[in-house]
Design a protein around this motif. Structure first.
Motif, mmCIF file in Angstrom:
data_model
loop_
_atom_site.group_PDB
_atom_site.id
_atom_site.type_symbol
_atom_site.label_atom_id
_atom_site.label_comp_id
_atom_site.label_asym_id
_atom_site.label_seq_id
_atom_site.Cartn_x
_atom_site.Cartn_y
_atom_site.Cartn_z
ATOM 1 N N LEU A 194 59.664 -12.858 84.921
ATOM 2 C CA LEU A 194 59.446 -11.408 84.942
ATOM 3 C C LEU A 194 58.001 -11.075 85.294
ATOM 4 O O LEU A 194 57.068 -11.599 84.681
ATOM 5 C CB LEU A 194 59.780 -10.808 83.571
ATOM 6 C CG LEU A 194 59.684 -9.287 83.457
ATOM 7 C CD1 LEU A 194 60.753 -8.611 84.303
ATOM 8 C CD2 LEU A 194 59.812 -8.855 81.995
ATOM 9 N N PHE B 137 58.588 -3.233 85.790
ATOM 10 C CA PHE B 137 58.908 -4.661 85.792
ATOM 11 C C PHE B 137 59.614 -5.020 87.104
ATOM 12 O O PHE B 137 60.324 -4.206 87.674
ATOM 13 C CB PHE B 137 59.838 -5.026 84.624
ATOM 14 C CG PHE B 137 59.342 -4.595 83.283
ATOM 15 C CD1 PHE B 137 58.428 -5.368 82.585
ATOM 16 C CD2 PHE B 137 59.794 -3.416 82.701
ATOM 17 C CE1 PHE B 137 57.973 -4.973 81.340
ATOM 18 C CE2 PHE B 137 59.347 -3.011 81.457
ATOM 19 C CZ PHE B 137 58.432 -3.786 80.770
ATOM 20 N N GLU C 81 58.065 0.940 89.596
ATOM 21 C CA GLU C 81 58.713 0.175 88.533
ATOM 22 C C GLU C 81 57.687 -0.461 87.596
ATOM 23 O O GLU C 81 56.588 -0.824 88.013
ATOM 24 C CB GLU C 81 59.604 -0.923 89.128
ATOM 25 C CG GLU C 81 60.690 -0.422 90.061
ATOM 26 C CD GLU C 81 61.758 0.366 89.326
ATOM 27 O OE1 GLU C 81 61.871 0.224 88.095
ATOM 28 O OE2 GLU C 81 62.506 1.116 89.989
ATOM 29 N N ARG D 219 70.375 -6.280 83.658
ATOM 30 C CA ARG D 219 69.366 -5.576 82.864
ATOM 31 C C ARG D 219 68.759 -4.403 83.621
ATOM 32 O O ARG D 219 67.801 -3.776 83.169
ATOM 33 C CB ARG D 219 68.270 -6.556 82.425
ATOM 34 C CG ARG D 219 68.719 -7.480 81.297
ATOM 35 C CD ARG D 219 67.825 -8.682 81.152
ATOM 36 N NE ARG D 219 68.213 -9.478 79.986
ATOM 37 C CZ ARG D 219 69.290 -10.263 79.929
ATOM 38 N NH1 ARG D 219 70.086 -10.376 80.994
ATOM 39 N NH2 ARG D 219 69.573 -10.935 78.827
ATOM 40 N N HIS D 220 69.296 -4.145 84.812
ATOM 41 C CA HIS D 220 68.863 -3.016 85.640
ATOM 42 C C HIS D 220 67.376 -3.095 85.984
ATOM 43 O O HIS D 220 66.662 -2.091 86.006
ATOM 44 C CB HIS D 220 69.165 -1.685 84.935
ATOM 45 C CG HIS D 220 70.602 -1.527 84.543
ATOM 46 N ND1 HIS D 220 71.613 -1.367 85.462
ATOM 47 C CD2 HIS D 220 71.190 -1.545 83.315
ATOM 48 C CE1 HIS D 220 72.777 -1.263 84.829
ATOM 49 N NE2 HIS D 220 72.553 -1.385 83.525
ATOM 50 N N VAL D 221 66.915 -4.332 86.223
ATOM 51 C CA VAL D 221 65.539 -4.564 86.646
ATOM 52 C C VAL D 221 65.557 -4.937 88.127
ATOM 53 O O VAL D 221 66.326 -5.824 88.527
ATOM 54 C CB VAL D 221 64.898 -5.714 85.828
ATOM 55 C CG1 VAL D 221 63.508 -6.046 86.371
ATOM 56 C CG2 VAL D 221 64.824 -5.342 84.360
ATOM 57 N N MET E 112 63.591 -3.467 77.296
ATOM 58 C CA MET E 112 64.747 -4.310 77.579
ATOM 59 C C MET E 112 64.672 -5.604 76.763
ATOM 60 O O MET E 112 63.611 -5.976 76.250
ATOM 61 C CB MET E 112 64.794 -4.639 79.063
ATOM 62 C CG MET E 112 63.630 -5.472 79.506
ATOM 63 S SD MET E 112 63.757 -5.957 81.207
ATOM 64 C CE MET E 112 62.076 -6.506 81.497
ATOM 65 N N TRP F 58 68.680 -10.420 86.004
ATOM 66 C CA TRP F 58 67.958 -9.146 86.092
ATOM 67 C C TRP F 58 68.864 -8.011 86.542
ATOM 68 O O TRP F 58 68.614 -6.850 86.217
ATOM 69 C CB TRP F 58 66.754 -9.284 87.025
ATOM 70 C CG TRP F 58 65.777 -10.312 86.541
ATOM 71 C CD1 TRP F 58 65.394 -11.458 87.164
ATOM 72 C CD2 TRP F 58 65.073 -10.293 85.291
ATOM 73 N NE1 TRP F 58 64.501 -12.163 86.391
ATOM 74 C CE2 TRP F 58 64.286 -11.467 85.239
ATOM 75 C CE3 TRP F 58 65.036 -9.409 84.214
ATOM 76 C CZ2 TRP F 58 63.468 -11.765 84.158
ATOM 77 C CZ3 TRP F 58 64.223 -9.707 83.131
ATOM 78 C CH2 TRP F 58 63.445 -10.866 83.111
ATOM 79 N N TYR G 194 64.873 -6.844 91.440
ATOM 80 C CA TYR G 194 64.596 -8.275 91.497
ATOM 81 C C TYR G 194 64.674 -8.791 92.923
ATOM 82 O O TYR G 194 65.227 -8.145 93.823
ATOM 83 C CB TYR G 194 65.591 -9.041 90.615
ATOM 84 C CG TYR G 194 67.035 -8.933 91.065
ATOM 85 C CD1 TYR G 194 67.632 -9.921 91.837
ATOM 86 C CD2 TYR G 194 67.806 -7.823 90.710
ATOM 87 C CE1 TYR G 194 68.936 -9.810 92.249
ATOM 88 C CE2 TYR G 194 69.123 -7.703 91.113
ATOM 89 C CZ TYR G 194 69.684 -8.701 91.887
ATOM 90 O OH TYR G 194 70.995 -8.594 92.302
ATOM 91 N N GLY H 173 61.874 -8.498 88.556
ATOM 92 C CA GLY H 173 62.414 -9.796 88.178
ATOM 93 C C GLY H 173 62.541 -10.756 89.344
ATOM 94 O O GLY H 173 62.620 -10.362 90.505
#
Length: 464
Positions: free
Chosen positions: A86, A75, A73, A35-37, A352, A32, A39, A77
């Motif tokens: 996710l 999402f 946000e 993927r710049h999520v 993403m 994550w 987490y 992770g």
């Protein structure tokens, strides 16, 4: 490359093995991040799941905590054991994954339809692919011929007066409802026995349920069963006389209901038993907990109780009882998390990349209690669904029965049961809190569902 010293060679070998194991375990820990999520940090052997594995938080609490930790946000992770997981917070994304792009997320990823447990391998909830399609068609055919009439409900409540355990009272009623629904005149104790087993929460059962949820391949490999096992001779005898078996035979044979596996002979009785078990785990238990929560809230809100009792349709809108049930399913949804597995690389426009086998989780309870979607979200207020001022404008922020092609097939039946039982009880009793009534309603995770975690005592005063 080898060294002359045996101990040195052994040490190098141990280090290499450890390095390979560590690399395998931590392979997706940065999934994550790249993927710049946002987490949750992972630790070896547990991933991000350590709070749940150590018993500090259950699955729902863990997901809800992450949901609230990142309010802006879409999402969040995490890593479950070693596989990326996710949490999808955005209703528009939820709509795409559960409905629009259902082909990418049609599976729960559990593969429990290969289990030796007869009640899991033929359960629509766990089935995938062609088997799921055929089973769903069969269940739809059965449900079309189901009548939910509660004519003999008063027989289940003789002498009820004063302080009583709400779950015990409701269990007597629902035992009768589901016996009439599935067994007809065959009666017997099948429903009561299966319900008692489904409610059992021993340490061993919890451990096996943990394996089923987190390591389903091990659960299948070792041939474990968490619920009912094979039907007894007495159970088979009662099912042979049941209304359900007659309906199955009228539809044809079990192949029409999805049992289409080579080299595995399945009898009509065995399949009927698995259907009864499915009705108990995915129907009876959620209805019992929804009704328990509903009576609890009505006892604490006398004005709402009276409006439900006198509920009538007005201006072609829903009856007040309907919106009150809708509200209890918002506040205490039967399933707090909907999980799906990505079946092939998914890259929606402007979104993403999600790789195959990554699990997505729709945090139903967190969505239902999000102030962005509902005003005073923690308050029981049926009126929000009457004037629409306190309710979400996005239909995918209300998901007590899921959404898309895998939406709960028994939604209408469950709503009819909850409303009819509630209406019958309210007609006969005033419900009030008593000295044993808890100050709040606590819920726990059990077999993917949410259940009331303690006995709920209420005062039932017969109406004159």
């Amino acid at each position: 490359m080898f060294f002359e010293s045996f101990l040195l060679n052994l040490s190098v070998l141990v280090i290499l093995i450890f390095a390979l194991i560590f690399d395998y375990i931590t392979k997706f820990f940065s999934y994550w991040y790249v993927r710049h999520v946002p987490y949750k940090t992972s630790v070896p052997f547990f991933g991000s799941d350590y709070h749940r594995v150590l018993g500090i938080r259950n699955s729902t609490q863990d997901v809800n905590t992450l949901y609230n930790q990142y309010p802006k946000e879409k999402f969040v992770g995490r890593v479950k054991s070693r596989i990326p997981d996710l949490i999808v917070k955005d209703p528009d994304s939820i709509k795409r994954m559960l409905s629009t792009d259902f082909a990418n997320f049609h599976s729960r990823g559990l593969s429990l339809d290969k289990s030796q447990d007869v009640c899991l391998r033929d359960n629509l909830f766990y089935a995938d692919g062609e088997k799921w399609t055929l089973l769903r068609e069969g269940y739809e055919s059965l449900l079309r011929n189901v009548n939910c009439e509660l004519e003999s409900l008063s027989d289940c409540l003789p002498g009820t007066n004063g302080d009583v355990n709400a779950q015990e009272i409701l269990s007597k009623v629902l035992d009768k409802v589901f016996e009439d629904l599935l067994l007809g005149n065959a009666g017997g104790s099948v429903v009561k026995n299966l319900r008692s087993v489904a409610q059992r929460r021993t340490i061993i059962e919890r451990f096996k349920t943990y394996l089923k949820n987190v390591f389903p391949s091990l659960y299948v490999t070792f041939g474990l069963t968490t619920l009912f096992g094979e039907p007894s001779t007495k159970t088979k005898s009662e099912i042979e006389k049941s209304v359900l078996l007659s309906k199955i035979k009228n539809l044809g044979n079990v192949y029409q209901l999805g049992i289409k596996e080579k080299n595995k002979k399945r009898s009509d009785v065995e399949f009927a038993f698995s259907v009864v078990a499915s009705f108990i785990t995915e129907g009876y238990i959620p209805c019992l907990n929804a009704l328990t929560a509903f009576l609890y809230e009505l006892a604490l809100n006398s004005q709402v109780q009276e409006r439900c009792r006198n509920s009538v349709s007005k201006d072609n809108r829903e009856e007040y009882l309907d919106v009150a049930v809708k509200e209890i399913l918002r506040l205490h949804p039967p399933y707090s998390i909907i999980s799906r597995q990505c079946m092939k690389t998914y890259h929606p426009e402007g979104g993403m990349l999600i790789d195959r086998k990554v699990t997505i989780n729709v945090p139903v309870e967190a969505l239902h209690r999000d102030e962005e979607h509902y005003v005073n979200a923690e308050v029981f207020n049926p009126d929000r669904f009457l004037d629409d001022k306190g309710a979400s404008k996005h239909c995918y922020a209300y998901l007590p029965f899921g959404a898309g092609p895998r939406k709960c097939i028994g939604e209408q039946l469950a709503l009819n049961i909850i409303k009819n039982v509630s209406r019958a009880i309210l007609k006969k009793f005033n419900i009030e809190p008593c000295d044993k009534t808890p100050s709040n309603l606590t819920m726990a995770d059990h077999n993917f569902a949410r259940v009331v975690d303690r006995d709920i005592w209420l005062r039932f005063q017969p109406r004159v």
